[in-house]
Design an enzyme around this catalytic site. Structure first.
Site, mmCIF file in Angstrom:
data_model
loop_
_atom_site.group_PDB
_atom_site.id
_atom_site.type_symbol
_atom_site.label_atom_id
_atom_site.label_comp_id
_atom_site.label_asym_id
_atom_site.label_seq_id
_atom_site.Cartn_x
_atom_site.Cartn_y
_atom_site.Cartn_z
ATOM 1 N N ASP A 179 0.804 -1.322 0.024
ATOM 2 C CA ASP A 179 0.022 -0.015 -0.104
ATOM 3 C C ASP A 179 0.807 1.277 0.057
ATOM 4 O O ASP A 179 2.091 1.230 0.335
ATOM 5 C CB ASP A 179 -0.931 -0.009 1.193
ATOM 6 C CG ASP A 179 -0.146 -0.139 2.495
ATOM 7 O OD1 ASP A 179 0.733 -0.769 2.530
ATOM 8 O OD2 ASP A 179 -0.498 0.713 3.377
ATOM 9 N N GLU A 180 0.113 2.310 -0.703
ATOM 10 C CA GLU A 180 0.914 3.596 -0.271
ATOM 11 C C GLU A 180 2.311 3.878 -0.686
ATOM 12 O O GLU A 180 3.104 4.504 0.087
ATOM 13 C CB GLU A 180 0.470 4.549 1.140
ATOM 14 C CG GLU A 180 -0.830 4.386 1.414
ATOM 15 C CD GLU A 180 -1.200 4.783 2.815
ATOM 16 O OE1 GLU A 180 -2.336 5.390 3.017
ATOM 17 O OE2 GLU A 180 -0.579 4.296 3.613
#
Ligand code: TNX
Length: 511
Positions: free
Chosen positions: A325-326
């Site tokens: 993620d991210e």
């Protein structure tokens, strides 16, 4: 008159109050309940027997005995042939009945003298005894006799889970949680029929698991946490202890090493991993998206081969969560290359990969699983490529969000999530365009930027994870907020007994 034990047949008239199995506040609500309005009198003469073929069934019997002792003080023998008259019997039975469709299906028959818990597997029997635990009243019926009886309503329950995957995630990276704190959470989750505990073991702020071949991960990377506290980590022995504790509750541990982003603590320990070009400092704030591994270096992948290998070797469950993620400072091509290579490493070590929904950008094997948190279109794309999906939509399941404007802990970026909002949605239809067959289940993540001990964890998790347990298990037609909130209110004796610091939401008329 109440007759127990040596009563003569002609005197045997038991004046139990009328019971109603269908009105016991069970959570999750079973598929089908038929009440027969009499009672099984649980007492000191009750014994537990289990199918003897499979030792796992005996362990379920022992677990039930321990929990009954903890709840009401009765000490019931398990498979003890010397324990006398078999007056009242709880029989936990391995059955191959075709009605038991899934491994976790069970049937519970409560008759006046015998309770049957039928299941195909020990996991199913374990789910069944959670229902039985919830049927046992806190108080005995001692107004009738000096021989206390705990009256269990008679009838029949037929039950099975809606989803095969029912998870809760705990972020032990932003703040470290001790083995005992993790175990306490697992024990309560098991009571509500969760079967998965996902541990977020690394992030920018800390690395939380011993890796023998790369010792600085814990010598350096474990010493920090959000706010500047001392951090911490699990030795491999401690991790195995958590895995065993979960396994005793028929729950699977999913370890997560978050990468290529969320990796500052790892790169701080071994700077060759760093791919963001900036100098490395310990990080104790709560920003995200500034760190990355270098996706172009072979040495990064040999490091990950060791890390994934060591963790996979002590993880009996089928999954390894690789985060994903991210990764805002990873170039898109590097990100895709990285995720595809990590997937191969995970498979090499015998596991299936799970990743947050961003991984759907890569070309992945259908054995991998995408976990939806913020982008429905990624989950749909993953499903189109044959991947299964876990639903953790942040605006419903992120139990790290505040409940309301007066919440003591929590973040707000995904909105406020009061107890009814966390409950009032249908996972099977929530994401338009996502086929039902692609959904393996749901998960409630608990990120720990604002919490650092059991009391704070419990404030955010409870009561919301109890509702998410029901959404993961019970058929949609049984999930009704107005009716559910009455059952939720009646969880107080259990929560108090477990010393759970739940948030006493004003939406619920707590008992
Ligand atoms: C987003 S959800 C994150 C986490 C944060 C969380 C806080 C996800 C996959 N990433 O790094 O802790 O928000 O709510």
């Amino acid at each position: 008159i109440i007759c127990v034990g040596a009563c003569q047949p002609e005197k045997k008239e038991i004046l139990f109050p009328k019971t109603d199995l269908a009105s016991v506040p069970l959570i999750p609500k079973p598929i089908k309940t038929v009440a027969t309005h009499s009672a099984f009198g649980l007492d000191s003469n009750t014994v537990i027997y289990t199918s003897t073929q499979d030792p796992a069934f005996e362990k379920v019997g022992q677990f039930l005995s321990e929990k009954i002792k903890g709840k009401i003080g009765l000490d019931l023998a398990v498979n003890d042939n010397n324990s006398g008259k078999l007056e009242r019997l709880i029989y936990i039975n391995q059955s191959d009945s075709a009605d038991l469709e899934t491994p976790e299906s069970y049937q519970l028959y409560v008759q006046k003298d015998t309770i049957f818990v039928n299941a195909k597997t020990a996991a199913g029997a374990f789910r069944g005894i959670q229902t039985l635990r919830q049927l046992i009243p806190e108080k005995s019926n001692d107004t009738l006799t000096d021989h206390p009886l705990w009256l269990i309503p008679t009838g029949k329950i037929v039950d099975a889970p809606k989803f095969e995957y029912r998870g809760a995630m705990l972020d032990v990276a932003r703040h470290f949680f001790t083995v005992d704190e993790v175990k306490k959470y697992i024990d309560i989750l098991a009571y509500y029929k969760y079967n998965t505990i996902h541990l977020h073991l690394s992030d920018d702020q800390g690395w939380r698991i011993e890796i023998k071949s790369w010792p600085k991960l814990t010598e350096v990377g474990a010493k920090t946490e959000v706010g500047g506290g001392e951090g911490g980590f699990y030795t491999q022995e401690q991790y195995k202890d958590i895995v065993q504790y979960a396994e005793d509750r028929h729950m699977t541990v999913i370890p997560e090493i978050d990468m290529p982003g969320h990796s500052n603590a790892a790169s701080l320990s071994y700077p060759f991993l760093n791919g963001n070009g900036k100098s490395l400092k310990p990080y104790t704030g709560t920003r995200v998206g500034f760190s990355t591994f270098d996706a172009q270096k072979d040495t990064v992948y040999s490091f990950l081969d060791d890390v994934i290998g060591e963790i996979a070797a002590i993880t009996p469950g089928p999954y390894f969560h690789a985060g994903g993620d991210e990764s805002h400072v990873t170039k898109k091509n590097d990100y895709i290359l990285f995720v595809e290579k990590v997937e191969k490493l995970v498979q090499k070590h015998g596991k299936k990969m799970i990743g947050w929904n961003e991984i759907a950008q890569a070309n992945l094997d259908p054995s991998s699983v995408a976990q939806l948190w913020n982008e429905s279109h990624s989950a749909i794309k993953a499903a189109e490529n044959g991947l299964k999906v876990i639903l953790s939509p942040s605006e419903r399941t992120y139990v790290d969000m505040k409940y309301d404007s007066i919440s003591e802990y929590g973040l707000t970026w995904a909105g406020l999530i009061p107890v009814d909002v966390a409950y009032n949605w249908n996972p099977e239809t929530y994401v338009e365009g996502l086929p039902r067959e692609s959904i393996i289940g749901i998960e409630a993540p608990l990120w720990s930027e604002t919490i650092s001990n059991s009391a704070e964890l419990e404030y955010l998790a409870f009561p919301r994870v109890i509702g998410i347990a029901e959404l993961g298990w019970s058929p949609a037609e049984h999930c009704n907020w107005e009716e559910y909130k009455q059952r939720l209110a009646q969880q107080v004796p259990y929560l108090n007994q477990m010393e759970v610091n739940y948030y006493p939401s004003p939406l619920i008329d707590w008992k």
